[in-house]
Design a protein around this motif. Structure first.
Motif, PDB file in Angstrom:
ATOM      1  N   THR A  77      11.602  -1.050 -17.247  1.00 46.39           N
ATOM      2  CA  THR A  77      12.174  -2.148 -18.021  1.00 46.39           C
ATOM      3  C   THR A  77      11.287  -3.383 -17.890  1.00 46.39           C
ATOM      4  OG1 THR A  77      13.509  -2.910 -16.157  1.00 46.39           O
ATOM      5  CG2 THR A  77      14.513  -1.289 -17.633  1.00 46.39           C
ATOM      6  N   TYR A  78      11.482  -4.328 -18.760  1.00 47.49           N
ATOM      7  CA  TYR A  78      10.641  -5.533 -18.778  1.00 47.49           C
ATOM      8  C   TYR A  78      10.753  -6.310 -17.470  1.00 47.49           C
ATOM      9  CZ  TYR A  78       8.627  -9.965 -20.197  1.00 47.49           C
ATOM     10  OH  TYR A  78       7.863 -11.086 -20.262  1.00 47.49           O
ATOM     11  N   THR A  79      11.953  -6.417 -16.931  1.00 46.22           N
ATOM     12  CA  THR A  79      12.132  -7.168 -15.685  1.00 46.22           C
ATOM     13  C   THR A  79      11.631  -6.395 -14.476  1.00 46.22           C
ATOM     14  OG1 THR A  79      14.374  -6.290 -15.479  1.00 46.22           O
ATOM     15  CG2 THR A  79      14.132  -8.432 -16.559  1.00 46.22           C
ATOM     16  N   ASN A  80      11.556  -5.098 -14.569  1.00 48.73           N
ATOM     17  CA  ASN A  80      11.143  -4.250 -13.460  1.00 48.73           C
ATOM     18  C   ASN A  80       9.641  -3.979 -13.467  1.00 48.73           C
ATOM     19  OD1 ASN A  80      11.748  -2.792 -11.162  1.00 48.73           O
ATOM     20  ND2 ASN A  80      11.975  -0.894 -12.279  1.00 48.73           N
ATOM     21  N   LEU A  81       8.961  -4.332 -14.536  1.00 50.24           N
ATOM     22  CA  LEU A  81       7.546  -3.992 -14.685  1.00 50.24           C
ATOM     23  C   LEU A  81       6.650  -4.552 -13.572  1.00 50.24           C
ATOM     24  CD1 LEU A  81       5.766  -2.361 -16.548  1.00 50.24           C
ATOM     25  CD2 LEU A  81       5.313  -4.437 -17.844  1.00 50.24           C
ATOM     26  N   PRO A  82       6.799  -5.808 -13.144  1.00 47.70           N
ATOM     27  CA  PRO A  82       5.939  -6.292 -12.049  1.00 47.70           C
ATOM     28  C   PRO A  82       6.109  -5.491 -10.758  1.00 47.70           C
ATOM     29  CG  PRO A  82       6.973  -8.132 -13.147  1.00 47.70           C
ATOM     30  CD  PRO A  82       7.605  -6.890 -13.705  1.00 47.70           C
ATOM     31  N   ASN A  83       7.333  -5.081 -10.452  1.00 47.95           N
ATOM     32  CA  ASN A  83       7.561  -4.275  -9.249  1.00 47.95           C
ATOM     33  C   ASN A  83       6.886  -2.914  -9.359  1.00 47.95           C
ATOM     34  OD1 ASN A  83       9.151  -6.248  -8.029  1.00 47.95           O
ATOM     35  ND2 ASN A  83      10.962  -5.544  -9.117  1.00 47.95           N
ATOM     36  N   LEU A  84       6.950  -2.315 -10.542  1.00 51.42           N
ATOM     37  CA  LEU A  84       6.288  -1.023 -10.750  1.00 51.42           C
ATOM     38  C   LEU A  84       4.776  -1.159 -10.640  1.00 51.42           C
ATOM     39  CD1 LEU A  84       8.398   0.436 -13.688  1.00 51.42           C
ATOM     40  CD2 LEU A  84       8.392   1.171 -11.310  1.00 51.42           C
ATOM     41  N   MET A  85       4.233  -2.246 -11.170  1.00 52.48           N
ATOM     42  CA  MET A  85       2.787  -2.468 -11.086  1.00 52.48           C
ATOM     43  C   MET A  85       2.354  -2.669  -9.631  1.00 52.48           C
ATOM     44  SD  MET A  85       1.608  -2.139 -14.086  1.00 52.48           S
ATOM     45  CE  MET A  85       0.006  -2.864 -14.049  1.00 52.48           C
ATOM     46  N   ASN A  86       3.153  -3.405  -8.863  1.00 52.19           N
ATOM     47  CA  ASN A  86       2.836  -3.603  -7.448  1.00 52.19           C
ATOM     48  C   ASN A  86       2.871  -2.279  -6.690  1.00 52.19           C
ATOM     49  OD1 ASN A  86       2.507  -6.346  -7.763  1.00 52.19           O
ATOM     50  ND2 ASN A  86       4.607  -6.828  -7.166  1.00 52.19           N
ATOM     51  N   THR A  87       3.873  -1.467  -6.976  1.00 55.50           N
ATOM     52  CA  THR A  87       3.982  -0.162  -6.324  1.00 55.50           C
ATOM     53  C   THR A  87       2.797   0.719  -6.702  1.00 55.50           C
ATOM     54  OG1 THR A  87       6.382  -0.340  -6.391  1.00 55.50           O
ATOM     55  CG2 THR A  87       5.461   1.848  -6.032  1.00 55.50           C
ATOM     56  N   MET A  88       2.424   0.696  -7.970  1.00 57.51           N
ATOM     57  CA  MET A  88       1.283   1.485  -8.415  1.00 57.51           C
ATOM     58  C   MET A  88      -0.001   1.056  -7.703  1.00 57.51           C
ATOM     59  SD  MET A  88      -0.259   1.954 -12.233  1.00 57.51           S
ATOM     60  CE  MET A  88      -1.039   0.349 -12.223  1.00 57.51           C
ATOM     61  N   MET A  89      -0.190  -0.251  -7.540  1.00 64.73           N
ATOM     62  CA  MET A  89      -1.392  -0.743  -6.865  1.00 64.73           C
ATOM     63  C   MET A  89      -1.378  -0.374  -5.379  1.00 64.73           C
ATOM     64  SD  MET A  89      -3.281  -1.813  -9.158  1.00 64.73           S
ATOM     65  CE  MET A  89      -4.583  -2.492  -8.172  1.00 64.73           C
ATOM     66  N   GLU A  90      -0.216  -0.389  -4.750  1.00 69.58           N
ATOM     67  CA  GLU A  90      -0.116   0.033  -3.355  1.00 69.58           C
ATOM     68  C   GLU A  90      -0.478   1.508  -3.201  1.00 69.58           C
ATOM     69  OE1 GLU A  90       3.159  -1.138  -0.741  1.00 69.58           O
ATOM     70  OE2 GLU A  90       3.836  -2.381  -2.421  1.00 69.58           O
ATOM     71  N   LEU A  91       0.016   2.332  -4.126  1.00 72.34           N
ATOM     72  CA  LEU A  91      -0.300   3.761  -4.075  1.00 72.34           C
ATOM     73  C   LEU A  91      -1.783   3.996  -4.312  1.00 72.34           C
ATOM     74  CD1 LEU A  91       2.768   5.177  -6.000  1.00 72.34           C
ATOM     75  CD2 LEU A  91       2.320   5.324  -3.546  1.00 72.34           C
ATOM     76  N   ARG A  92      -2.356   3.259  -5.237  1.00 69.81           N
ATOM     77  CA  ARG A  92      -3.791   3.379  -5.508  1.00 69.81           C
ATOM     78  C   ARG A  92      -4.607   2.970  -4.282  1.00 69.81           C
ATOM     79  NH1 ARG A  92      -6.157   0.458 -10.644  1.00 69.81           N
ATOM     80  NH2 ARG A  92      -5.921   2.467 -11.641  1.00 69.81           N
ATOM     81  N   LYS A  93      -4.188   1.877  -3.623  1.00 68.61           N
ATOM     82  CA  LYS A  93      -4.892   1.418  -2.423  1.00 68.61           C
ATOM     83  C   LYS A  93      -4.783   2.457  -1.319  1.00 68.61           C
ATOM     84  CE  LYS A  93      -3.364  -1.989   0.273  1.00 68.61           C
ATOM     85  NZ  LYS A  93      -3.044  -3.329   0.786  1.00 68.61           N
ATOM     86  N   CYS A  94      -3.627   3.085  -1.203  1.00 69.23           N
ATOM     87  CA  CYS A  94      -3.430   4.123  -0.196  1.00 69.23           C
ATOM     88  C   CYS A  94      -4.380   5.294  -0.422  1.00 69.23           C
ATOM     89  CB  CYS A  94      -1.988   4.598  -0.233  1.00 69.23           C
ATOM     90  SG  CYS A  94      -1.621   5.954   0.867  1.00 69.23           S
ATOM     91  N   CYS A  95      -4.597   5.651  -1.673  1.00 72.15           N
ATOM     92  CA  CYS A  95      -5.466   6.786  -1.995  1.00 72.15           C
ATOM     93  C   CYS A  95      -6.948   6.432  -1.892  1.00 72.15           C
ATOM     94  CB  CYS A  95      -5.174   7.295  -3.397  1.00 72.15           C
ATOM     95  SG  CYS A  95      -3.541   8.007  -3.567  1.00 72.15           S
ATOM     96  N   ASN A  96      -7.322   5.270  -2.421  1.00 71.08           N
ATOM     97  CA  ASN A  96      -8.736   4.917  -2.514  1.00 71.08           C
ATOM     98  C   ASN A  96      -9.267   4.194  -1.288  1.00 71.08           C
ATOM     99  OD1 ASN A  96      -8.792   6.041  -5.051  1.00 71.08           O
ATOM    100  ND2 ASN A  96      -8.443   4.103  -6.090  1.00 71.08           N
ATOM    101  N   HIS A  97      -8.456   3.352  -0.673  1.00 68.09           N
ATOM    102  CA  HIS A  97      -8.917   2.533   0.451  1.00 68.09           C
ATOM    103  C   HIS A  97      -7.883   2.555   1.571  1.00 68.09           C
ATOM    104  CE1 HIS A  97     -11.894   1.026  -2.348  1.00 68.09           C
ATOM    105  NE2 HIS A  97     -10.930   0.736  -3.185  1.00 68.09           N
ATOM    106  N   PRO A  98      -7.708   3.674   2.247  1.00 66.84           N
ATOM    107  CA  PRO A  98      -6.623   3.777   3.227  1.00 66.84           C
ATOM    108  C   PRO A  98      -6.787   2.839   4.416  1.00 66.84           C
ATOM    109  CG  PRO A  98      -8.059   5.674   3.370  1.00 66.84           C
ATOM    110  CD  PRO A  98      -8.483   4.898   2.152  1.00 66.84           C
ATOM    111  N   TYR A  99      -8.005   2.407   4.719  1.00 66.67           N
ATOM    112  CA  TYR A  99      -8.201   1.556   5.886  1.00 66.67           C
ATOM    113  C   TYR A  99      -7.815   0.110   5.614  1.00 66.67           C
ATOM    114  CZ  TYR A  99     -10.575   5.673   7.502  1.00 66.67           C
ATOM    115  OH  TYR A  99     -10.842   6.952   7.860  1.00 66.67           O
ATOM    116  N   LEU A 100      -7.455  -0.248   4.386  1.00 62.44           N
ATOM    117  CA  LEU A 100      -7.006  -1.596   4.079  1.00 62.44           C
ATOM    118  C   LEU A 100      -5.513  -1.780   4.305  1.00 62.44           C
ATOM    119  CD1 LEU A 100      -8.999  -2.359   0.809  1.00 62.44           C
ATOM    120  CD2 LEU A 100      -9.516  -3.078   3.131  1.00 62.44           C
TER     121      LEU A 100
END
Length: 94
Positions: free
Chosen positions: A49-72
């Motif tokens: 949803t429009y109001t939930n989109l920033p939270n989903l984007m933050n979660t997506m970036m956290e998951l990406r960081k976990c996969c690509n740069h786990p030491y961060l």
């Protein structure tokens, strides 16, 4: 003002080629990935949803960081050092 483009200067450059190499996540990466998903499950269950989109984007970036740069990820270095120390102690028993 003069402007040159890379393709105008060097005509013999080959086009870019992307190679995708699939690798499996380490055990620690899998644990953090699952923890991030479980911690943000309420946002994920609501959908995009429009109001939930920033939270989903933050979660997506956290998951990406976990996969690509786990030491961060905060605290993972300490966890890795503890695992390495435990493995060294185990190997020194023999």
């Amino acid at each position: 003002m003069l402007r040159r483009l890379k393709e105008d200067v060097e005509k013999t450059l080959a086009s870019k080629e992307e190679t995708i190499i699939e690798v499996e996540l380490t055990n620690i990466q899998k644990k953090y990935y699952r923890a991030i998903l479980e911690r943000n499950f309420s946002f994920l269950a609501k959908g995009g949803t429009y109001t939930n989109l920033p939270n989903l984007m933050n979660t997506m970036m956290e998951l990406r960081k976990c996969c690509n740069h786990p030491y961060l990820i905060n605290g993972i270095c300490v966890l890795l050092l503890m695992c390495i120390c435990a493995q060294i102690k185990f190997l020194n028993q023999f």
